[in-house]
Design an enzyme around this catalytic site. Structure first.
Site, PDB file in Angstrom:
ATOM      1  N   THR A 125      -1.331  20.295   1.144  1.00  0.00           N
ATOM      2  CA  THR A 125      -1.543  20.987   2.409  1.00  0.00           C
ATOM      3  C   THR A 125      -2.008  19.972   3.457  1.00  0.00           C
ATOM      4  OG1 THR A 125      -3.924  21.384   2.203  1.00  0.00           O
ATOM      5  CG2 THR A 125      -2.469  22.891   1.033  1.00  0.00           C
TER       6      THR A 125
ATOM      7  N   LYS B 156      -4.363  14.116   4.763  1.00  0.00           N
ATOM      8  CA  LYS B 156      -5.115  12.974   5.287  1.00  0.00           C
ATOM      9  C   LYS B 156      -6.540  13.319   5.726  1.00  0.00           C
ATOM     10  CE  LYS B 156      -1.371  11.962   7.961  1.00  0.00           C
ATOM     11  NZ  LYS B 156      -0.149  12.232   7.217  1.00  0.00           N
TER      12      LYS B 156
ATOM     13  N   VAL C 242      -0.177   7.344   3.576  1.00  0.00           N
ATOM     14  CA  VAL C 242       0.446   6.368   4.479  1.00  0.00           C
ATOM     15  C   VAL C 242       1.832   6.002   3.951  1.00  0.00           C
ATOM     16  CG1 VAL C 242       0.252   4.072   5.514  1.00  0.00           C
ATOM     17  CG2 VAL C 242      -1.816   5.403   5.071  1.00  0.00           C
TER      18      VAL C 242
ATOM     19  N   ALA D  61       4.502   7.844   2.954  1.00  0.00           N
ATOM     20  CA  ALA D  61       5.041   8.628   1.827  1.00  0.00           C
ATOM     21  C   ALA D  61       4.890   7.860   0.512  1.00  0.00           C
ATOM     22  CB  ALA D  61       6.490   9.037   2.094  1.00  0.00           C
TER      23      ALA D  61
ATOM     24  N   LEU E 123       5.942   4.862  -0.303  1.00  0.00           N
ATOM     25  CA  LEU E 123       5.911   3.395  -0.234  1.00  0.00           C
ATOM     26  C   LEU E 123       4.581   2.880  -0.764  1.00  0.00           C
ATOM     27  CD1 LEU E 123       7.378   2.633   3.319  1.00  0.00           C
ATOM     28  CD2 LEU E 123       8.572   2.596   1.136  1.00  0.00           C
TER      29      LEU E 123
ATOM     30  N   GLU F  26       6.713  16.781  12.687  1.00  0.00           N
ATOM     31  CA  GLU F  26       5.874  17.914  12.303  1.00  0.00           C
ATOM     32  C   GLU F  26       6.400  19.162  13.029  1.00  0.00           C
ATOM     33  OE1 GLU F  26       2.919  17.639  10.331  1.00  0.00           O
ATOM     34  OE2 GLU F  26       3.721  15.651   9.917  1.00  0.00           O
TER      35      GLU F  26
ATOM     36  N   ASP G 150      -1.280  11.410  14.447  1.00  0.00           N
ATOM     37  CA  ASP G 150      -0.954  11.187  13.044  1.00  0.00           C
ATOM     38  C   ASP G 150      -1.020   9.694  12.699  1.00  0.00           C
ATOM     39  OD1 ASP G 150      -0.087  12.614  10.656  1.00  0.00           O
ATOM     40  OD2 ASP G 150       1.725  11.384  10.820  1.00  0.00           O
TER      41      ASP G 150
ATOM     42  N   LYS H 179      -3.450   7.525   9.957  1.00  0.00           N
ATOM     43  CA  LYS H 179      -2.935   6.578   8.954  1.00  0.00           C
ATOM     44  C   LYS H 179      -3.573   5.204   9.150  1.00  0.00           C
ATOM     45  CE  LYS H 179       1.544   8.882   8.564  1.00  0.00           C
ATOM     46  NZ  LYS H 179       2.931   8.892   9.085  1.00  0.00           N
TER      47      LYS H 179
ATOM     48  N   GLY I 299       9.400  12.422   4.932  1.00  0.00           N
ATOM     49  CA  GLY I 299      10.375  13.265   4.248  1.00  0.00           C
ATOM     50  C   GLY I 299       9.762  13.929   3.035  1.00  0.00           C
TER      51      GLY I 299
END
Lengths: 271, 271
Positions: B28, B52, B82, B84, B86, B140, B151, B155, B255
């Site tokens: 969420t 986050k 941060v 996705a 990666l 978003e 956002d 991050k 994604g």
């Protein structure tokens, strides 16, 4: 102790001691030690290695080691086999655990060759630049092992196997760019001039996809990410369903300190 | 079950059940759930989250959660905070475990903003391209949250803390590029023309170093790696003693599928 190792008793000793949470870290390039991983894993001792031998022998030994590591619940980690501490092996593993698989891998895996081809401009003789790379500690003690492409071939083979391919060393399609006579400045100057004419950069590139596994010298266009690699940096691009534009990892892929930090990471994952 | 969650009893229930090897995965963006991590970790339940909030509240809560996770021997993993799936958070952790520390981080963290600035050419109105990004599922639901830079700020804050900095949200220096009136095509067209004049590309860039933490719109030169980012790809460069040219990770950083695969990776590390 060198003597303990020489007759193989060091490994017998750690197996005999049977201490909890033991990790055997192989920082050699030794063939005989690589053949002992089997005994070590069967004794439930984790193996962490930057030695590429075990993973580049026949598929039989490769499968055996990996199966035994799973059945003995013992880590067998070799992130430093490819690109020192760069996260390459672990990324391929993570992809596959999530149901994604690299469909294509493009990589520029030799820090030495990247250094040499970035420096070579047809003026300073090619063999001088190889000597320079060697004296700066970038190349192997025998730099010919590096520039013959043997080392890249091994890394490429390990990546292909990590992607799930059943493949032997003999099936990696490598084209040496070395002339029959060494040094032969004319040969390298013509390679260089060809790359200039095509407005590109000379790079030793590995490719893995469903058409096969190969490694060889290529002229890559200036806008290609491999063209801009600096110093001894290496680059790996994994293409998959989730990463259609590629997942790219790039950075110092050689050097004692980098490899040591990669080994420490692997060791920390064992305990 | 939505109702169970709504009054918070779902979390009470899993704590009460006290099952072995439980992992609580928070997918969420909920504030109240983030405030329950403390209870969950104290009950020795691992927390895996792409939310986050917990990591961007005050340093007090941040330190508390991290300390508790260590003392309870419970994983608290948030790689998907941060980029996705990666490997960014884990790379910073590995660096620090080996005695290396990022001295400088440069990152292009918003897939949405990268998409929008790559597409915008001063012809199609800016707000149309934002709508397009939104309808393609890149942004978003409220795309303004993305393009306001909120956002990216979060991050950036999380990366800075991961590098060992004691820093609050208010200390992240962000410059919004939004005009007082929305949409205001003139504003964006002049930003675009400025970037053209400087022969560069508009990118929203985060920088972390000993001079501070900041995020803002920049014109990056064409040869800079951020300039060539495609689609919703993001890029993170960590500079350290072992990586003077930078350790670079690049790829799809947004994604649903990518984030899901990152969550699965984190969950697999818990068990």
């Amino acid at each position: 102790d060198g003597e303990l190792y020489q007759n193989g008793t060091f490994i017998d000793k750690i197996i005999e001691m049977n201490l909890r949470n033991s990790v055997f870290a192989d920082c050699t390039a030794d063939h005989f030690i690589a053949l002992r991983y089997e005994d070590i894993i069967m004794a439930k001792i984790a193996v962490v290695t930057c030695n590429k031998i075990a993973n580049t022998l026949g598929m039989d030994y490769y499968h055996k080691l990996h199966r035994q590591a799973v059945s003995q619940h013992v880590p067998f980690l070799y992130e430093t086999n490819v690109g020192a501490a760069l996260p390459v092996i672990c990324l391929i593993r993570q992809m596959r655990l999530c149901g994604d698989t690299p469909e294509r891998v493009e990589a520029c895996l030799s820090g030495t060759l990247n250094y040499v081809f970035s420096r070579y401009d047809g003026q300073t003789p090619f063999h001088r630049i190889v000597e320079e790379a060697s004296s700066l500690g970038y190349a192997e003690p025998d730099p010919m092992a590096d520039i013959s492409g043997k080392d890249v071939m091994r890394k490429t083979l390990i990546l292909a196997r990590e992607c799930g391919m059943d493949i032997e060393e003999s099936q990696v399609n490598t084209a040496s760019f070395l002339p029959p006579q060494w040094p032969c400045e004319e040969h390298f100057r013509s390679l260089y001039l060809e790359s200039r004419q095509k407005e590109g950069t000379l790079r030793y590139v590995s490719t893995i996809d469903n058409r096969g596994v190969k490694a060889g010298l290529k002229v890559v266009p200036r806008e290609h990410p491999f063209s801009g690699l600096r110093g001894t940096d290496v680059s790996v691009i994994l293409y998959s369903r989730l990463y259609p534009n590629g997942l790219r990892v790039e950075g110092a892929g050689a050097g004692g300190r980098q490899t040591a930090s990669g080994l420490i990471n692997d060791i920390l994952q064992c305990v």
